[in-house]
Design a protein around this motif. Structure first.
Motif, PDB file in Angstrom:
ATOM      1  N   HIS A 266      51.592  51.747  46.983  1.00  0.00           N
ATOM      2  CA  HIS A 266      52.611  50.940  46.315  1.00  0.00           C
ATOM      3  C   HIS A 266      52.228  49.460  46.262  1.00  0.00           C
ATOM      4  N   ILE A 267      51.695  48.956  47.372  1.00  0.00           N
ATOM      5  CA  ILE A 267      51.361  47.524  47.420  1.00  0.00           C
ATOM      6  C   ILE A 267      50.326  47.197  46.336  1.00  0.00           C
ATOM      7  N   ILE A 268      49.315  48.046  46.218  1.00  0.00           N
ATOM      8  CA  ILE A 268      48.279  47.787  45.194  1.00  0.00           C
ATOM      9  C   ILE A 268      48.847  48.075  43.800  1.00  0.00           C
ATOM     10  N   GLY A 269      49.622  49.154  43.697  1.00  0.00           N
ATOM     11  CA  GLY A 269      50.205  49.521  42.400  1.00  0.00           C
ATOM     12  C   GLY A 269      51.075  48.414  41.821  1.00  0.00           C
ATOM     13  N   HIS A 270      51.835  47.751  42.666  1.00  0.00           N
ATOM     14  CA  HIS A 270      52.706  46.662  42.177  1.00  0.00           C
ATOM     15  C   HIS A 270      51.890  45.573  41.479  1.00  0.00           C
ATOM     16  N   GLU A 271      50.667  45.358  41.942  1.00  0.00           N
ATOM     17  CA  GLU A 271      49.820  44.330  41.302  1.00  0.00           C
ATOM     18  C   GLU A 271      49.415  44.765  39.900  1.00  0.00           C
ATOM     19  N   LEU A 272      49.159  46.055  39.725  1.00  0.00           N
ATOM     20  CA  LEU A 272      48.784  46.537  38.379  1.00  0.00           C
ATOM     21  C   LEU A 272      49.946  46.373  37.407  1.00  0.00           C
ATOM     22  N   THR A 273      51.165  46.591  37.900  1.00  0.00           N
ATOM     23  CA  THR A 273      52.326  46.344  37.023  1.00  0.00           C
ATOM     24  C   THR A 273      52.476  44.846  36.771  1.00  0.00           C
ATOM     25  N   ALA A 274      52.306  44.045  37.823  1.00  0.00           N
ATOM     26  CA  ALA A 274      52.490  42.595  37.669  1.00  0.00           C
ATOM     27  C   ALA A 274      51.519  42.028  36.632  1.00  0.00           C
ATOM     28  N   PHE A 275      50.277  42.485  36.670  1.00  0.00           N
ATOM     29  CA  PHE A 275      49.277  41.929  35.752  1.00  0.00           C
ATOM     30  C   PHE A 275      49.252  42.609  34.381  1.00  0.00           C
ATOM     31  N   HIS A 276      49.556  43.915  34.351  1.00  0.00           N
ATOM     32  CA  HIS A 276      49.377  44.643  33.085  1.00  0.00           C
ATOM     33  C   HIS A 276      50.631  45.338  32.565  1.00  0.00           C
ATOM     34  N   GLY A 277      51.732  45.256  33.316  1.00  0.00           N
ATOM     35  CA  GLY A 277      52.979  45.865  32.850  1.00  0.00           C
ATOM     36  C   GLY A 277      52.962  47.382  32.848  1.00  0.00           C
ATOM     37  N   LEU A 278      52.017  48.007  33.552  1.00  0.00           N
ATOM     38  CA  LEU A 278      52.001  49.480  33.575  1.00  0.00           C
ATOM     39  C   LEU A 278      53.266  50.008  34.245  1.00  0.00           C
ATOM     40  N   ILE A 338      49.735  61.991  32.822  1.00  0.00           N
ATOM     41  CA  ILE A 338      49.485  60.599  33.230  1.00  0.00           C
ATOM     42  C   ILE A 338      47.977  60.341  33.325  1.00  0.00           C
ATOM     43  N   GLN A 339      47.549  59.233  32.765  1.00  0.00           N
ATOM     44  CA  GLN A 339      46.124  58.889  32.822  1.00  0.00           C
ATOM     45  C   GLN A 339      45.855  58.156  34.127  1.00  0.00           C
ATOM     46  N   THR A 340      44.912  58.697  34.903  1.00  0.00           N
ATOM     47  CA  THR A 340      44.746  58.220  36.283  1.00  0.00           C
ATOM     48  C   THR A 340      43.541  57.297  36.471  1.00  0.00           C
ATOM     49  N   LYS A 341      42.867  56.970  35.377  1.00  0.00           N
ATOM     50  CA  LYS A 341      41.705  56.074  35.507  1.00  0.00           C
ATOM     51  C   LYS A 341      42.035  54.705  34.919  1.00  0.00           C
ATOM     52  N   LEU A 342      41.559  53.673  35.585  1.00  0.00           N
ATOM     53  CA  LEU A 342      41.839  52.312  35.106  1.00  0.00           C
ATOM     54  C   LEU A 342      41.320  52.104  33.689  1.00  0.00           C
ATOM     55  N   SER A 343      40.121  52.649  33.419  1.00  0.00           N
ATOM     56  CA  SER A 343      39.520  52.445  32.091  1.00  0.00           C
ATOM     57  C   SER A 343      40.400  53.048  30.996  1.00  0.00           C
ATOM     58  N   GLU A 344      41.141  54.094  31.326  1.00  0.00           N
ATOM     59  CA  GLU A 344      42.026  54.697  30.320  1.00  0.00           C
ATOM     60  C   GLU A 344      43.176  53.750  29.947  1.00  0.00           C
ATOM     61  N   HIS A 345      43.353  52.726  30.762  1.00  0.00           N
ATOM     62  CA  HIS A 345      44.390  51.723  30.464  1.00  0.00           C
ATOM     63  C   HIS A 345      43.740  50.375  30.105  1.00  0.00           C
ATOM     64  N   ASN A 346      42.439  50.452  29.764  1.00  0.00           N
ATOM     65  CA  ASN A 346      41.675  49.231  29.425  1.00  0.00           C
ATOM     66  C   ASN A 346      41.690  48.198  30.537  1.00  0.00           C
ATOM     67  N   ILE A 347      41.627  48.674  31.759  1.00  0.00           N
ATOM     68  CA  ILE A 347      41.597  47.754  32.909  1.00  0.00           C
ATOM     69  C   ILE A 347      40.236  47.907  33.592  1.00  0.00           C
ATOM     70  N   GLY A 348      39.622  46.773  33.904  1.00  0.00           N
ATOM     71  CA  GLY A 348      38.284  46.836  34.510  1.00  0.00           C
ATOM     72  C   GLY A 348      38.144  45.912  35.698  1.00  0.00           C
ATOM     73  N   ASN A 349      36.888  45.515  35.939  1.00  0.00           N
ATOM     74  CA  ASN A 349      36.567  44.727  37.137  1.00  0.00           C
ATOM     75  C   ASN A 349      37.291  43.389  37.212  1.00  0.00           C
ATOM     76  N   LYS A 350      37.613  42.831  36.043  1.00  0.00           N
ATOM     77  CA  LYS A 350      38.267  41.527  36.051  1.00  0.00           C
ATOM     78  C   LYS A 350      39.613  41.595  36.797  1.00  0.00           C
ATOM     79  N   THR A 351      40.343  42.674  36.532  1.00  0.00           N
ATOM     80  CA  THR A 351      41.639  42.839  37.214  1.00  0.00           C
ATOM     81  C   THR A 351      41.436  43.092  38.707  1.00  0.00           C
ATOM     82  N   LEU A 382      39.975  50.677  44.156  1.00  0.00           N
ATOM     83  CA  LEU A 382      40.154  50.504  42.708  1.00  0.00           C
ATOM     84  C   LEU A 382      38.878  50.880  41.951  1.00  0.00           C
ATOM     85  N   GLU A 383      37.724  50.581  42.545  1.00  0.00           N
ATOM     86  CA  GLU A 383      36.457  50.924  41.855  1.00  0.00           C
ATOM     87  C   GLU A 383      36.294  52.439  41.695  1.00  0.00           C
TER      88      GLU A 383
END
Ligand code: NZQ
Ligand code: ZN
Length: 386
Positions: A266-278, A338-351, A382-383
C-alpha cells in the motif's frame, strides 16, 4: 500470538432494504450533511432513497467528492460543516467518499492550524463530528475501520491516517447498491480487499491459526466469488453479498489482531496513484508480486502456507512452490483484467527514481510495519514489475 486490544464499535446493518432503518440510527434534531461522489448515487436511485428516508431531518449536501479524494475538496466540505453548524455526517458512496468524510469530521474539530497535519505529522485526532456511512462499493473496509487516505493535489502526496474517533457509528451495507457498479470497480474492489488480507497475513508466523484461517477463508471467498462476478451476465445478490462482507471483514481489524502486518504494498502503491492517478487497486496488483518476489526467502513459511492452502500448490521444491504461488497470485489479478506491469501503464524508471527520492526526502530508511524492507529494495520491487 502477540498481545492485543480489540474494539470495533461500528454497527453494521447488512442486507437488502436496510436503508429503511437509517432514520433510527441518526440522533433526533441532527443537522446532517450528506456527502457523496461525482453523481453515481443520483443515477442509481440511492440518493432519492436517502432523501426520502430522511425527509423529517434537516439535511444539507456536499457532492462532487472525487475518487482518491483530495484535501482541497475536503476543505470545501469543511466550510459547509462550519457555516451550517452540522453535527452529523452521512457518507454515501465508496471508500473515497467515506475517507473524505472521515477527514472532514476530524478537521472540523481540529484545534491546530491546518488539519493537513493529521496526515503529514500524525497530529492526534482528539475528537470528530459523528458520522455514519452507506456503502456503495465494497473494497476498502472504510465502512468498518478508522482509516482514511487523502491526496493533496498541490504536492501530489497521498497519505493515510487512522483514528478510532472517525469510525462510523453505523454502516449500511446493501448488496443491491453495488449492482450499478461498472465491472472495473467490481474488480478493483476484489483486488483491494484481497491485498488488504495479504498485508495482514503474508508476513511472519506467530502461531495464529484462527487469524490465518480467517484470512485464508476471505481470500478463497474473494477468488471464488470474484470469478463468479466476472462470469455473471447480471449482478447476482448472493454473489454481491459475499463480496461485500468479504471486503468488510478484510479490513475491520479482526484478522490483524495479534499478528505481524506489513502494508508495504500500500505504501508504495499510494505513490503510483499520487504520481500517475492509477486506480488504488491497480497499483496494488502491480506492487504486490514485486514485494513477494523480493521477500520470498524471508517470508517463505507464510508464502508456502498461502500457496498450499489458497492455490493448492503442493508439488515441487520450495523454490518451485514459492515462484508458483506468486505467479498464481499475479495471474489471478490478470484474469480479472488488471494489468500488473508498470510498462503496461507507460510507467518506467523515471517514476521509480521519483518514488525513491520522495522516500529519501521523507527520511525513510526502511518500509513496512516489519521494517524488513530497506529503501533500496523498493527500487528492486518496482524493477521486477517494469
Ligand atoms: O463518485 P461516484 O459518482 O460516486 O462514482 C464512484 C467512483 O467513480 C464509483 N461508484 C461508487 N459506487 C458506485 C459507483 N458507480 C456506480 N455504482 C455504484 N454503486 O466508483 C468510483 C470509485 O469509487 P471510490 O470510492 O474511489 O472507490 P473505492 O471504494 O475503491 O475507494 C478508493 C479509495 O479508498 C482508499 C484508496 O486509497 C482510494 O483513495 N482506501 C481507503 C482505505 C480505508 N479507508 O481503510 C484502505 C484502502 O487500502 C484504500 O487505500
Ligand atoms: Zn487498499
Amino acid at each position: 500470538m502477540e498481545n492485543f486490544n480489540y474494539y470495533n464499535p461500528v454497527k453494521i446493518l447488512f442486507g437488502k432494504g436496510k436503508i429503511y432503518e437509517l432514520a433510527g440510527e441518526i440522533p433526533e434534531n441532527a443537522r446532517i450533511l450528506i456527502t457523496f461522489g461525482k453523481g453515481s448515487i443520483k443515477k442509481n436511485g440511492i440518493y432519492n432513497q436517502v432523501k426520502e428516508v430522511l425527509e423529517d431531518f434537516t439535511t444539507f449536501e456536499f457532492g462532487g467528492i472525487e475518487a482518491n479524494p483530495t484535501y482541497e475538496t475536503c476543505l470545501e466540505g469543511l466550510g459547509i460543516i462550519k457555516d451550517n453548524k452540522i453535527d452529523f455526517l452521512l457518507a454515501v458512496g465508496g471508500g473515497s467518499v467515506l475517507d473524505a468524510t472521515k477527514f472532514m469530521a476530524a478537521s472540523a474539530n481540529f484545534s491546530g492550524e491546518d488539519s493537513w497535519e493529521i496526515l503529514s505529522k500524525e497530529a492526534v485526532v482528539e475528537s470528530a463530528v459523528p458520522l455514519g456511512a452507506i456503502l456503495t462499493l465494497p473494497a476498502t473496509g472504510s465502512e468498518m475501520n478508522g482509516n482514511s487516505v487523502i491526496t493533496r493535489q498541490k504536492t501530489m502526496e497521498k497519505l493515510a491516517f487512522s483514528s478510532s474517533e472517525v469510525m462510523p457509528q453505523f454502516s449500511i451495507l446493501d448488496p443491491e447498491y453495488t449492482f450499478s457498479l461498472p465491472q472495473r470497480q467490481v474488480v478493483n474492489g476484489i483486488v483491494d480487499a484481497f491485498v488488504h488480507v495479504i498485508e495482514q497475513y503474508l508476513t511472519y508466523p506467530v502461531n495464529s491459526p484462527v487469524q490465518d484461517r480467517m484470512a485464508e477463508g476471505i481470500l478463497l471467498t474473494l477468488i471464488e466469488e470474484g470469478r463468479k462476478a466476472m462470469e455473471a451476465e447480471m449482478p447476482d445478490y448472493s454473489n454481491r453479498a459475499n463480496l461485500m462482507w468479504a471486503a468488510t471483514m478484510g479490513l475491520n481489524g479482526l484478522i490483524s489482531v495479534g499478528v505481524k502486518q506489513d502494508w508495504t504494498t500500500h505504501i508504495i502503491g499510494h505513490e503510483l496513484t499520487a504520481f500517475h492517478g492509477l486506480d488504488h487497486a491497480v497499483t496494488l496488483a502491480i506492487v504486490l508480486p514485486g514485494v513477494l518476489y523480493q521477500k520470498k526467502s524471508e517470508r517463505k513459511i507464510k508464502l508456502l502456507q498461502f500457496g498450499e492452502r489458497v492455490w493448492g500448490i503442493k508439488e515441487g521444491s520450495d523454490e518451485v512452490k514459492l515462484n508458483k504461488t506468486i505467479q498464481e497470485t499475479e495471474a489471478f489479478f490478470r484474469e480479472l483484467g488488471i494489468q500488473t506491469k508498470l510498462s503496461e501503464h507507460n510507467i518506467g524508471n523515471k517514476t521509480i527514481e521519483r518514488i525513491m527520492n520522495r522516500f529519501k526526502d521523507r527520511g525513510i530508511e526502511k518500509i513496512g510495519m516489519q521494517q524488513d524492507i530497506e529503501l533500496e529494495e523498493v527500487r528492486y520491487i518496482l524493477e521486477i514489475q517494469l
